[in-house]
Design a protein around this motif. Structure first.
Motif, PDB file in Angstrom:
ATOM      1  N   ALA A   1      48.789 162.563 -29.092  1.00  0.00           N
ATOM      2  CA  ALA A   1      49.372 161.379 -29.723  1.00  0.00           C
ATOM      3  C   ALA A   1      49.754 160.324 -28.692  1.00  0.00           C
TER       4      ALA A   1
ATOM      5  N   GLN B   1      47.942 156.632 -28.137  1.00  0.00           N
ATOM      6  CA  GLN B   1      48.790 155.458 -28.353  1.00  0.00           C
ATOM      7  C   GLN B   1      48.895 154.611 -27.092  1.00  0.00           C
TER       8      GLN B   1
ATOM      9  N   SER C   1      52.186 152.268 -34.701  1.00  0.00           N
ATOM     10  CA  SER C   1      52.105 152.076 -36.148  1.00  0.00           C
ATOM     11  C   SER C   1      50.716 152.401 -36.685  1.00  0.00           C
TER      12      SER C   1
ATOM     13  N   CYS D   1      49.881 156.224 -36.355  1.00  0.00           N
ATOM     14  CA  CYS D   1      50.654 156.990 -37.340  1.00  0.00           C
ATOM     15  C   CYS D   1      50.289 156.624 -38.774  1.00  0.00           C
TER      16      CYS D   1
ATOM     17  N   GLY E   1      44.323 158.833 -35.660  1.00  0.00           N
ATOM     18  CA  GLY E   1      45.419 159.528 -36.327  1.00  0.00           C
ATOM     19  C   GLY E   1      44.976 160.237 -37.583  1.00  0.00           C
TER      20      GLY E   1
ATOM     21  N   THR F   1      47.993 162.127 -39.531  1.00  0.00           N
ATOM     22  CA  THR F   1      49.097 161.214 -39.792  1.00  0.00           C
ATOM     23  C   THR F   1      48.879 160.428 -41.088  1.00  0.00           C
TER      24      THR F   1
END
Length: 223
Positions: free
Chosen positions: A5, A9, A39, A42, A73, A177
């Motif tokens: 993650a 990101q 954002s 996720c 995600g 996600t």
């Protein structure tokens, strides 16, 4: 999970900063880059720009980076773990094969359908061919529970609105996600229906689908 993650990101934030820093300045640009990378990955869809990504319709780079984060995600951490270990193991499990095949198929089919429905509507006629293609692709990716928008949806044709609803309902993959009924649920249902029509036992990749899995898939769809 944390390594995957945070790594994705971080890469997303760096890529977004190439546009957001020139647009909003160093401090605010870095903040915007980090915020929107998290954002998007996720599948949250929160933005602090004000109109989501509508002002970036003509910026394929931003659309594709955000789409890439959403897709990353939405694949799920089980799939990512197998993909990262593939160079050593040379193996991809049946679950990951199903998720990758179904997900890529949905992205491609969704892009083509939005292309067909919106070309006649003239929605993106003011853009170059490359930017139009990026926007059609983004329309196919973002409904999978991400929520970012690259256009005022009141301008889309009714077939495109219906297609968006279908993609929202399907959602992403398990352990991801994203939300929705999950692509694996859809695959199980379609296989069971197809096999039943042909009076065959329900199997995927030479593996039988248990009755419990079938019941759960249809229950999730109906609930």
């Amino acid at each position: 999970i944390l390594k995957i993650a945070l790594s994705i990101q971080l890469i997303g934030a760096i890529l977004l900063s190439f546009v957001f820093i020139p647009d909003y300045g160093l401090g605010e640009g870095i903040y915007y880059s980090i915020f929107h990378s998290i954002s998007a990955f996720c599948n949250a869809g929160f933005d602090i720009i004000g109109d989501s990504l509508i002002q970036y319709q003509d910026n394929s780079f931003i659309l594709l980076v955000i789409a890439g984060l959403i897709m990353s995600g939405g694949l799920g951490f089980i799939v990512w773990e197998e993909l990262l270990h593939f160079p050593k193991t040379r193996k991809i499990g049946n679950y990951s094969k199903i998720v990758l095949t179904a997900t890529i198929s949905i992205w491609i089919v969704g892009t083509l359908l939005f292309w067909l429905t919106e070309t006649g509507n003239g929605t993106f006629d003011h853009l170059s061919f490359g930017d139009r293609l990026a926007n059609y692709f983004f329309l196919s990716v973002t409904p999978r529970t991400a929520g970012y928008v690259n256009i005022d949806y009141s301008l889309l044709s009714l077939p495109s609105i219906f297609l968006t609803i279908v993609l929202m309902f399907i959602g992403a993959s398990s352990g991801s996600t994203g939300g929705g009924i999950k692509v694996t649920t859809l695959v199980v249902m379609l296989v069971v229906i197809y096999r039943s029509i042909n009076h065959e036992s329900s199997r995927i990749l030479n593996r039988a689908i248990s009755k419990d899995t079938v019941r759960r898939a249809f229950f999730i769809f109906g609930a």
